[in-house]
Scaffold this active site. Structure first.
Site, PDB file in Angstrom:
ATOM      1  N   THR A  11       0.825  -1.218   0.000  1.00 42.42           N
ATOM      2  CA  THR A  11       0.000   0.000   0.000  1.00 42.42           C
ATOM      3  C   THR A  11       0.861   1.271   0.000  1.00 42.42           C
ATOM      4  O   THR A  11       0.666   2.168  -0.811  1.00 42.42           O
ATOM      5  CB  THR A  11      -0.900   0.005   1.256  1.00 42.42           C
ATOM      6  OG1 THR A  11      -1.677  -1.193   1.246  1.00 42.42           O
ATOM      7  CG2 THR A  11      -1.831   1.198   1.274  1.00 42.42           C
ATOM      8  N   CYS A 139      -0.220   6.931   9.712  1.00 46.37           N
ATOM      9  CA  CYS A 139      -1.252   7.783   9.114  1.00 46.37           C
ATOM     10  C   CYS A 139      -2.002   8.566  10.196  1.00 46.37           C
ATOM     11  O   CYS A 139      -2.206   9.784  10.090  1.00 46.37           O
ATOM     12  CB  CYS A 139      -2.215   6.939   8.297  1.00 46.37           C
ATOM     13  SG  CYS A 139      -2.741   5.418   9.122  1.00 46.37           S
ATOM     14  N   ASN A 140      -2.419   7.879  11.262  1.00 46.70           N
ATOM     15  CA  ASN A 140      -3.176   8.551  12.326  1.00 46.70           C
ATOM     16  C   ASN A 140      -2.323   9.606  13.028  1.00 46.70           C
ATOM     17  O   ASN A 140      -2.785  10.723  13.291  1.00 46.70           O
ATOM     18  CB  ASN A 140      -3.670   7.525  13.347  1.00 46.70           C
ATOM     19  CG  ASN A 140      -4.865   6.755  12.831  1.00 46.70           C
ATOM     20  OD1 ASN A 140      -5.864   7.358  12.461  1.00 46.70           O
ATOM     21  ND2 ASN A 140      -4.773   5.443  12.781  1.00 46.70           N
ATOM     22  N   HIS A 218      -9.888   6.879   7.967  1.00 50.94           N
ATOM     23  CA  HIS A 218     -10.115   7.000   9.417  1.00 50.94           C
ATOM     24  C   HIS A 218     -10.873   8.314   9.663  1.00 50.94           C
ATOM     25  O   HIS A 218     -10.750   9.264   8.879  1.00 50.94           O
ATOM     26  CB  HIS A 218      -8.811   7.131  10.199  1.00 50.94           C
ATOM     27  CG  HIS A 218      -7.789   6.075   9.951  1.00 50.94           C
ATOM     28  ND1 HIS A 218      -7.977   4.757  10.267  1.00 50.94           N
ATOM     29  CD2 HIS A 218      -6.520   6.150   9.468  1.00 50.94           C
ATOM     30  CE1 HIS A 218      -6.866   4.065   9.984  1.00 50.94           C
ATOM     31  NE2 HIS A 218      -5.975   4.894   9.494  1.00 50.94           N
ATOM     32  N   GLN A 299      -5.688   6.872   4.927  1.00 51.08           N
ATOM     33  CA  GLN A 299      -4.537   6.129   5.461  1.00 51.08           C
ATOM     34  C   GLN A 299      -3.561   5.696   4.388  1.00 51.08           C
ATOM     35  O   GLN A 299      -2.359   5.577   4.634  1.00 51.08           O
ATOM     36  CB  GLN A 299      -5.035   4.910   6.249  1.00 51.08           C
ATOM     37  CG  GLN A 299      -5.562   3.726   5.429  1.00 51.08           C
ATOM     38  CD  GLN A 299      -6.969   3.915   4.897  1.00 51.08           C
ATOM     39  OE1 GLN A 299      -7.630   4.892   5.195  1.00 51.08           O
ATOM     40  NE2 GLN A 299      -7.437   2.958   4.098  1.00 51.08           N
TER      41      GLN A 299
HETATM   42  P1  NAD Z   1       1.491  -3.894   2.996  1.00 55.73           P
HETATM   43  O1  NAD Z   1       1.256  -5.206   3.621  1.00 55.73           O
HETATM   44  O2  NAD Z   1       0.464  -3.321   2.089  1.00 55.73           O
HETATM   45  O3  NAD Z   1       2.857  -3.946   2.174  1.00 55.73           O
HETATM   46  C1  NAD Z   1       4.023  -4.506   2.670  1.00 55.73           C
HETATM   47  C2  NAD Z   1       4.782  -5.137   1.504  1.00 55.73           C
HETATM   48  O4  NAD Z   1       6.031  -5.621   1.981  1.00 55.73           O
HETATM   49  C3  NAD Z   1       4.036  -6.316   0.875  1.00 55.73           C
HETATM   50  O5  NAD Z   1       3.936  -6.090  -0.509  1.00 55.73           O
HETATM   51  C4  NAD Z   1       4.939  -7.523   1.184  1.00 55.73           C
HETATM   52  O6  NAD Z   1       4.956  -8.448   0.110  1.00 55.73           O
HETATM   53  C5  NAD Z   1       6.308  -6.860   1.346  1.00 55.73           C
HETATM   54  N1  NAD Z   1       7.233  -7.596   2.195  1.00 55.73           N
HETATM   55  C6  NAD Z   1       6.957  -8.415   3.239  1.00 55.73           C
HETATM   56  N2  NAD Z   1       8.105  -8.878   3.777  1.00 55.73           N
HETATM   57  C7  NAD Z   1       9.117  -8.331   3.064  1.00 55.73           C
HETATM   58  C8  NAD Z   1      10.533  -8.410   3.136  1.00 55.73           C
HETATM   59  N3  NAD Z   1      11.132  -9.168   4.058  1.00 55.73           N
HETATM   60  N4  NAD Z   1      11.273  -7.710   2.250  1.00 55.73           N
HETATM   61  C9  NAD Z   1      10.687  -6.935   1.317  1.00 55.73           C
HETATM   62  N5  NAD Z   1       9.342  -6.826   1.185  1.00 55.73           N
HETATM   63  C10 NAD Z   1       8.572  -7.507   2.059  1.00 55.73           C
HETATM   64  O7  NAD Z   1       1.853  -2.892   4.173  1.00 55.73           O
HETATM   65  P2  NAD Z   1       1.570  -1.321   4.234  1.00 55.73           P
HETATM   66  O8  NAD Z   1       0.152  -1.118   4.618  1.00 55.73           O
HETATM   67  O9  NAD Z   1       2.087  -0.654   3.002  1.00 55.73           O
HETATM   68  O10 NAD Z   1       2.441  -0.925   5.511  1.00 55.73           O
HETATM   69  C11 NAD Z   1       3.833  -0.745   5.432  1.00 55.73           C
HETATM   70  C12 NAD Z   1       4.278   0.119   6.580  1.00 55.73           C
HETATM   71  O11 NAD Z   1       3.613   1.380   6.466  1.00 55.73           O
HETATM   72  C13 NAD Z   1       3.936  -0.405   7.980  1.00 55.73           C
HETATM   73  O12 NAD Z   1       4.924   0.034   8.876  1.00 55.73           O
HETATM   74  C14 NAD Z   1       2.623   0.291   8.285  1.00 55.73           C
HETATM   75  O13 NAD Z   1       2.367   0.381   9.660  1.00 55.73           O
HETATM   76  C15 NAD Z   1       2.867   1.638   7.662  1.00 55.73           C
HETATM   77  N6  NAD Z   1       1.656   2.388   7.287  1.00 55.73           N
HETATM   78  C16 NAD Z   1       0.599   1.762   6.717  1.00 55.73           C
HETATM   79  C17 NAD Z   1      -0.524   2.510   6.400  1.00 55.73           C
HETATM   80  C18 NAD Z   1      -1.747   1.877   5.806  1.00 55.73           C
HETATM   81  O14 NAD Z   1      -2.828   2.365   6.077  1.00 55.73           O
HETATM   82  N7  NAD Z   1      -1.654   0.846   5.013  1.00 55.73           N
HETATM   83  C19 NAD Z   1      -0.563   3.886   6.647  1.00 55.73           C
HETATM   84  C20 NAD Z   1       0.567   4.505   7.169  1.00 55.73           C
HETATM   85  C21 NAD Z   1       1.670   3.740   7.513  1.00 55.73           C
END
Ligand code: NAD
Length: 333
Positions: A11, A139-140, A218, A299
């Site tokens: 994401t 995000c929050n 959110h 988010q």
């Molecule tokens: P996600 O699950 O959508 O994406 C994570 C990606 O990492 C996946 O594509 C997965 O295949 C890959 N991955 C897993 N293990 C791996 C590894 N060892 N090496 C390389 N790639 C690997 O996660 P996300 O929602 O994008 O969240 C990522 C970070 O951003 C987290 O710290 C999360 O808390 C933060 N975040 C998420 C959001 C949200 O709403 N989605 C918002 C703000 C911050």
């Protein structure tokens, strides 16, 4: 030119990669494919350089051109944006980034100590100047920090109480829930309040949270006590002027998160994203020294401009040069 590698192409990672490609002072060195999936296929079709993680054969069998392995991406990047699931960033830092002497931006799923500072561009950009490891907060926390910072600079904040109604999953996720429940977070304060303090030290804040069966955004309700009595019009004026905050209203027929996302789609931004915090005009109320407001946070995209600014701050670029460039390139108001 700053060469940026993205590790964790989900994401957040895929959005940051696209945003990097829009910057005239950055180059996307490539992304790491942790597994073969439709996101990697889309990246390949977009011409993004893809690096393997012990899965070269699988990727090539599925028609993905592999430029090299994880190590070779680390060699060709000045900065890595690590957007892997929470906790893995710290492991990657210890296993790879320190050894390869490469800078890294981490995300809000990591604990604060992964970075030398926690980052929200319009609040504390200078803390990240020339740093090697910086954490862009969640995000929050980003949404709360932008709004509280604007009110604090204008009126002086004494304390904040906030309730967060959190989306259960991102729209592309089918395995998370709940699908028919409101789930209170039975941890008081929720972790968001303490996290805001990593960006605005010394702020008095208490947060509670509820997870709701929705995927779009959110919503936060805030009650903010300030030092002197204020007029509602003055609060509105301050929030209208604050960057990366958008005032939305009933007059525009924006009555819910659904209309905000539809509006973002109509604006024609990539993926229908809304990186600004949206505050409802009619949701702002004042009672003496207390300000009440309701805001929505997208988010999936709010932290994208923050990652771009963090990359520049860590490269020594001053705030004035980065913030405006990021906003213009991503068409943020
Ligand atoms: P996600 O699950 O959508 O994406 C994570 C990606 O990492 C996946 O594509 C997965 O295949 C890959 N991955 C897993 N293990 C791996 C590894 N060892 N090496 C390389 N790639 C690997 O996660 P996300 O929602 O994008 O969240 C990522 C970070 O951003 C987290 O710290 C999360 O808390 C933060 N975040 C998420 C959001 C949200 O709403 N989605 C918002 C703000 C911050």
């Amino acid at each position: 030119m700053i060469n940026v590698g993205v590790v964790g192409y989900g994401t957040i990672g895929k959005r940051v990669a696209d945003a990097v490609m829009l910057q005239d002072d950055m180059k996307l060195a490539g992304i790491v494919a942790h597994s073969y999936n439709f996101k990697i296929m889309a990246a390949s079709l977009k011409g993004i350089r893809i690096f393997s993680l012990g899965n070269r054969e699988l990727l090539e069998k599925n028609g993905i051109k592999v430029e090299g392995d994880f190590d070779s991406l680390l060699d060709s990047a000045d900065i890595i944006v690590d957007a892997t699931p929470g906790g893995l960033g710290k492991e990657n830092k210890e296993k790879y980034y320190i050894k390869k002497d490469v800078k890294a931006v981490f995300q809000g799923g990591e604990k604060a100590d992964v970075g030398e500072s926690s980052f929200v561009a319009q609040v504390n950009y200078d803390d990240a100047l020339n740093k090697r490891y910086v954490r862009v907060v969640s995000c929050n926390t980003t949404g709360l920090s932008r709004t509280i910072n604007a009110l604090d600079r204008a009126f002086g904040v004494v304390n904040v109480n906030a309730t967060l109604i959190r989306r259960a999953a991102d729209p592309g996720e089918s395995r998370k829930g709940p699908i028919n429940a409101l789930v209170p977070t039975l941890e008081l304060p929720s972790h968001h309040g303490p996290d805001v303090k990593t960006v605005i030290p010394g702020i008095e804040i208490f947060t509670t949270a509820i997870v709701a069966s929705t995927t779009l955004m959110h919503i936060h309700t805030l009650s903010v006590e300030v030092r002197k009595e204020v007029e509602r019009e003055d609060v509105l004026k301050v929030l209208r002027k604050a960057p990366r905050i958008r005032i939305v209203s009933k007059e525009e027929r924006i009555n819910s998160t659904a209309e905000i996302i539809e509006f973002a789609r109509d604006l024609g931004r990539g993926r229908g994203d809304m990186p600004e915090v949206c505050i409802w005009k009619e949701g702002i109320g004042v009672n003496g020294r207390s300000i009440f407001l309701i805001q929505a946070v997208h988010q999936e995209s709010i932290v994208v401009p923050e990652n771009i600014d963090a990359i520049r701050a860590m490269s020594g670029v001053p705030f004035e040069s980065s913030f405006k460039k990021t906003n213009e390139s991503l068409r943020i108001e």
